[in-house]
Design a protein around this motif. Structure first.
Motif, PDB file in Angstrom:
ATOM      1  N   LYS A 177       0.845  -1.187   0.000  1.00  0.00           N
ATOM      2  CA  LYS A 177       0.000   0.000   0.000  1.00  0.00           C
ATOM      3  C   LYS A 177       0.882   1.239   0.000  1.00  0.00           C
ATOM      4  O   LYS A 177       1.712   1.424   0.889  1.00  0.00           O
ATOM      5  CB  LYS A 177      -0.915  -0.007   1.218  1.00  0.00           C
ATOM      6  N   GLU A 188       0.865   5.515  -0.408  1.00  0.00           N
ATOM      7  CA  GLU A 188       0.035   6.724  -0.441  1.00  0.00           C
ATOM      8  C   GLU A 188       0.209   7.455  -1.766  1.00  0.00           C
ATOM      9  O   GLU A 188       1.316   7.595  -2.272  1.00  0.00           O
ATOM     10  CB  GLU A 188       0.422   7.657   0.709  1.00  0.00           C
ATOM     11  N   GLY A 189      -0.899   7.923  -2.289  1.00  0.00           N
ATOM     12  CA  GLY A 189      -0.882   8.669  -3.545  1.00  0.00           C
ATOM     13  C   GLY A 189      -0.876   7.791  -4.779  1.00  0.00           C
ATOM     14  O   GLY A 189      -0.864   8.318  -5.906  1.00  0.00           O
TER      15      GLY A 189
END
Length: 214
Positions: A181, A183-184
Protein backbone atom coordinates in the motif's frame (compact mmCIF):
# COMPACT_ATOMS: atom_id res chain seq x y z
CA UNK A 1 -105.02 -89.18 -114.85
CA UNK A 2 -102.53 -91.36 -113.03
CA UNK A 3 -99.72 -90.11 -115.18
CA UNK A 4 -100.49 -86.53 -114.37
CA UNK A 5 -100.43 -87.35 -110.69
CA UNK A 6 -97.14 -89.08 -111.05
CA UNK A 7 -95.75 -86.08 -112.91
CA UNK A 8 -96.96 -83.74 -110.19
CA UNK A 9 -95.45 -85.93 -107.50
CA UNK A 10 -92.20 -86.07 -109.40
CA UNK A 11 -92.25 -82.33 -109.79
CA UNK A 12 -92.96 -81.89 -106.11
CA UNK A 13 -90.19 -84.28 -105.18
CA UNK A 14 -87.82 -82.49 -107.50
CA UNK A 15 -88.78 -79.14 -105.97
CA UNK A 16 -88.29 -80.61 -102.51
CA UNK A 17 -84.87 -81.88 -103.50
CA UNK A 18 -83.96 -78.52 -104.99
CA UNK A 19 -85.27 -76.76 -101.97
CA UNK A 20 -83.35 -79.12 -99.71
CA UNK A 21 -80.17 -78.60 -101.73
CA UNK A 22 -80.74 -74.85 -101.64
CA UNK A 23 -81.23 -74.98 -97.89
CA UNK A 24 -78.13 -77.08 -97.52
CA UNK A 25 -76.11 -74.69 -99.66
CA UNK A 26 -77.47 -71.74 -97.71
CA UNK A 27 -76.62 -73.49 -94.47
CA UNK A 28 -73.15 -74.25 -95.79
CA UNK A 29 -72.70 -70.61 -96.76
CA UNK A 30 -73.92 -69.54 -93.36
CA UNK A 31 -71.48 -71.96 -91.73
CA UNK A 32 -68.65 -70.69 -93.91
CA UNK A 33 -69.53 -67.10 -93.06
CA UNK A 34 -69.72 -68.05 -89.40
CA UNK A 35 -66.32 -69.71 -89.65
CA UNK A 36 -64.87 -66.75 -91.49
CA UNK A 37 -66.38 -64.39 -88.95
CA UNK A 38 -64.99 -66.46 -86.09
CA UNK A 39 -61.62 -66.63 -87.76
CA UNK A 40 -61.73 -62.89 -88.36
CA UNK A 41 -62.68 -62.27 -84.75
CA UNK A 42 -59.95 -64.60 -83.54
CA UNK A 43 -57.47 -62.84 -85.81
CA UNK A 44 -58.54 -59.46 -84.44
CA UNK A 45 -58.28 -60.81 -80.90
CA UNK A 46 -54.81 -62.12 -81.62
CA UNK A 47 -53.81 -58.79 -83.10
CA UNK A 48 -55.17 -57.03 -80.00
CA UNK A 49 -53.23 -59.39 -77.78
CA UNK A 50 -50.08 -58.84 -79.80
CA UNK A 51 -50.51 -55.08 -79.65
CA UNK A 52 -51.23 -55.25 -75.93
CA UNK A 53 -48.19 -57.42 -75.40
CA UNK A 54 -46.09 -55.08 -77.52
CA UNK A 55 -47.13 -52.00 -75.58
CA UNK A 56 -46.76 -53.89 -72.32
CA UNK A 57 -43.24 -54.89 -73.31
CA UNK A 58 -42.53 -51.36 -74.42
CA UNK A 59 -43.92 -49.99 -71.18
CA UNK A 60 -41.89 -52.46 -69.13
CA UNK A 61 -38.76 -51.51 -71.02
CA UNK A 62 -39.42 -47.81 -70.44
CA UNK A 63 -40.06 -48.46 -66.76
CA UNK A 64 -36.83 -50.42 -66.52
CA UNK A 65 -34.94 -47.56 -68.20
CA UNK A 66 -36.55 -45.03 -65.85
CA UNK A 67 -35.59 -47.14 -62.83
CA UNK A 68 -32.04 -47.42 -64.18
CA UNK A 69 -31.88 -43.64 -64.70
CA UNK A 70 -33.17 -43.03 -61.17
CA UNK A 71 -30.58 -45.45 -59.80
CA UNK A 72 -27.79 -43.75 -61.77
CA UNK A 73 -28.91 -40.33 -60.54
CA UNK A 74 -28.88 -41.53 -56.95
CA UNK A 75 -25.44 -43.04 -57.44
CA UNK A 76 -24.24 -39.79 -59.02
CA UNK A 77 -25.62 -37.78 -56.10
CA UNK A 78 -23.84 -40.06 -53.63
CA UNK A 79 -20.59 -39.78 -55.58
CA UNK A 80 -20.91 -35.98 -55.71
CA UNK A 81 -21.57 -35.82 -51.97
CA UNK A 82 -18.52 -38.00 -51.31
CA UNK A 83 -16.43 -35.80 -53.62
CA UNK A 84 -17.57 -32.56 -51.98
CA UNK A 85 -16.97 -34.01 -48.53
CA UNK A 86 -13.50 -35.24 -49.50
CA UNK A 87 -12.74 -31.87 -51.12
CA UNK A 88 -13.90 -29.99 -48.00
CA UNK A 89 -11.85 -32.29 -45.75
CA UNK A 90 -8.82 -31.77 -47.96
CA UNK A 91 -9.25 -27.98 -47.94
CA UNK A 92 -9.67 -27.97 -44.15
CA UNK A 93 -6.57 -30.13 -43.78
CA UNK A 94 -4.61 -27.79 -46.07
CA UNK A 95 -5.72 -24.77 -44.05
CA UNK A 96 -4.89 -26.48 -40.78
CA UNK A 97 -1.45 -27.52 -42.02
CA UNK A 98 -0.86 -24.02 -43.39
CA UNK A 99 -1.89 -22.48 -40.06
CA UNK A 100 0.37 -24.91 -38.21
CA UNK A 101 3.24 -24.06 -40.56
CA UNK A 102 2.62 -20.32 -40.14
CA UNK A 103 2.45 -20.67 -36.36
CA UNK A 104 5.62 -22.77 -36.31
CA UNK A 105 7.40 -20.23 -38.50
CA UNK A 106 6.09 -17.30 -36.43
CA UNK A 107 7.17 -18.74 -33.09
CA UNK A 108 10.13 -20.83 -34.24
CA UNK A 109 12.53 -18.98 -31.92
CA UNK A 110 10.42 -19.43 -28.78
CA UNK A 111 12.38 -22.34 -27.28
CA UNK A 112 15.71 -20.64 -27.89
CA UNK A 113 14.42 -17.32 -26.52
CA UNK A 114 13.14 -18.97 -23.33
CA UNK A 115 16.55 -20.59 -22.83
CA UNK A 116 18.47 -17.36 -23.47
CA UNK A 117 16.34 -15.18 -21.15
CA UNK A 118 18.16 -16.33 -17.97
CA UNK A 119 21.42 -15.34 -19.69
CA UNK A 120 19.92 -11.88 -20.33
CA UNK A 121 18.98 -11.65 -16.65
CA UNK A 122 22.56 -12.42 -15.59
CA UNK A 123 23.97 -9.93 -18.09
CA UNK A 124 21.65 -7.23 -16.73
CA UNK A 125 22.83 -7.97 -13.19
CA UNK A 126 26.45 -7.75 -14.34
CA UNK A 127 25.78 -4.44 -16.07
CA UNK A 128 24.26 -3.11 -12.87
CA UNK A 129 27.48 -3.73 -11.01
CA UNK A 130 29.20 -0.46 -10.01
CA UNK A 131 32.87 -0.76 -10.89
CA UNK A 132 35.33 1.29 -8.89
CA UNK A 133 38.35 1.12 -11.13
CA UNK A 134 38.89 1.60 -14.85
CA UNK A 135 39.44 -2.07 -15.50
CA UNK A 136 36.13 -2.95 -13.86
CA UNK A 137 34.32 -0.28 -15.86
CA UNK A 138 35.80 -1.63 -19.11
CA UNK A 139 34.68 -5.10 -18.10
CA UNK A 140 31.13 -3.84 -17.44
CA UNK A 141 31.13 -1.96 -20.74
CA UNK A 142 32.15 -5.14 -22.56
CA UNK A 143 29.33 -7.07 -20.92
CA UNK A 144 26.90 -4.29 -21.88
CA UNK A 145 28.01 -4.53 -25.51
CA UNK A 146 27.34 -8.29 -25.52
CA UNK A 147 23.99 -7.69 -23.85
CA UNK A 148 22.97 -5.07 -26.44
CA UNK A 149 23.97 -7.36 -29.31
CA UNK A 150 21.88 -10.23 -27.96
CA UNK A 151 18.98 -7.84 -27.23
CA UNK A 152 19.01 -6.51 -30.82
CA UNK A 153 19.20 -10.04 -32.23
CA UNK A 154 16.16 -11.06 -30.13
CA UNK A 155 14.23 -7.94 -31.11
CA UNK A 156 14.89 -8.69 -34.78
CA UNK A 157 13.14 -12.03 -34.19
CA UNK A 158 10.21 -10.35 -32.41
CA UNK A 159 11.33 -10.86 -28.79
CA UNK A 160 10.72 -7.67 -26.78
CA UNK A 161 10.69 -6.77 -23.09
CA UNK A 162 7.34 -6.06 -21.43
CA UNK A 163 6.99 -2.50 -20.14
CA UNK A 164 5.32 -2.66 -16.76
CA UNK A 165 6.53 0.06 -14.35
CA UNK A 166 3.79 2.51 -13.34
CA UNK A 167 1.29 0.67 -15.54
CA UNK A 168 -1.97 -1.02 -14.48
CA UNK A 169 -1.53 -4.63 -13.42
CA UNK A 170 -2.50 -7.04 -16.20
CA UNK A 171 -2.77 -10.72 -15.18
CA UNK A 172 -2.21 -11.73 -18.80
CA UNK A 173 1.35 -10.38 -18.83
CA UNK A 174 2.15 -9.75 -15.15
CA UNK A 175 2.57 -12.02 -12.15
CA UNK A 176 2.21 -10.29 -8.79
CA UNK A 177 4.66 -11.56 -6.15
CA UNK A 178 4.25 -8.75 -3.63
CA UNK A 179 1.58 -6.17 -2.86
CA UNK A 180 2.17 -2.91 -1.01
CA UNK A 181 0.00 0.00 0.00
CA UNK A 182 1.51 3.31 -1.14
CA UNK A 183 0.03 6.72 -0.44
CA UNK A 184 -0.88 8.67 -3.54
CA UNK A 185 -0.87 5.55 -5.75
CA UNK A 186 -4.15 3.97 -6.71
CA UNK A 187 -4.56 0.19 -6.30
CA UNK A 188 -3.47 -2.17 -9.09
CA UNK A 189 -0.44 -0.20 -10.29
CA UNK A 190 2.91 -1.92 -10.84
CA UNK A 191 5.37 -0.43 -8.38
CA UNK A 192 8.45 -2.49 -9.10
CA UNK A 193 9.72 -4.96 -11.67
CA UNK A 194 11.29 -7.89 -9.87
CA UNK A 195 12.03 -9.88 -13.02
CA UNK A 196 11.65 -8.63 -16.57
CA UNK A 197 9.00 -10.28 -18.73
CA UNK A 198 9.18 -10.88 -22.47
CA UNK A 199 6.83 -11.17 -25.46
CA UNK A 200 7.44 -13.09 -28.66
CA UNK A 201 5.41 -11.03 -31.12
CA UNK A 202 1.88 -11.39 -29.69
CA UNK A 203 2.63 -14.29 -27.33
CA UNK A 204 3.84 -14.04 -23.73
CA UNK A 205 6.88 -16.27 -23.31
CA UNK A 206 7.60 -15.06 -19.76
CA UNK A 207 5.38 -12.95 -17.54
CA UNK A 208 6.84 -10.03 -15.61
CA UNK A 209 7.29 -10.64 -11.87
CA UNK A 210 6.15 -7.46 -10.16
CA UNK A 211 5.19 -5.65 -6.97
CA UNK A 212 1.68 -4.19 -7.12
CA UNK A 213 0.01 -1.41 -5.13
CA UNK A 214 -2.94 -2.28 -2.92
Amino acid sequence: MSEELNKEEATLQEEEVLETEANEQEEMLDNEEAVETQEHEELEEDEKKEKKGFFKKKKSKEEALEEEIIGLREELAKTQNMYYKAYADTENLKKRLQNDADTLRKYRIQSFAQEILPVMDNLERAIGFEAKDEEGKNYVNGINMVYQQIKIALENEGVTAIECLDKPFDPNIHQALVTEKVEGVEPGIVLEEIQKGYMLKDRVIRASLVKVSE
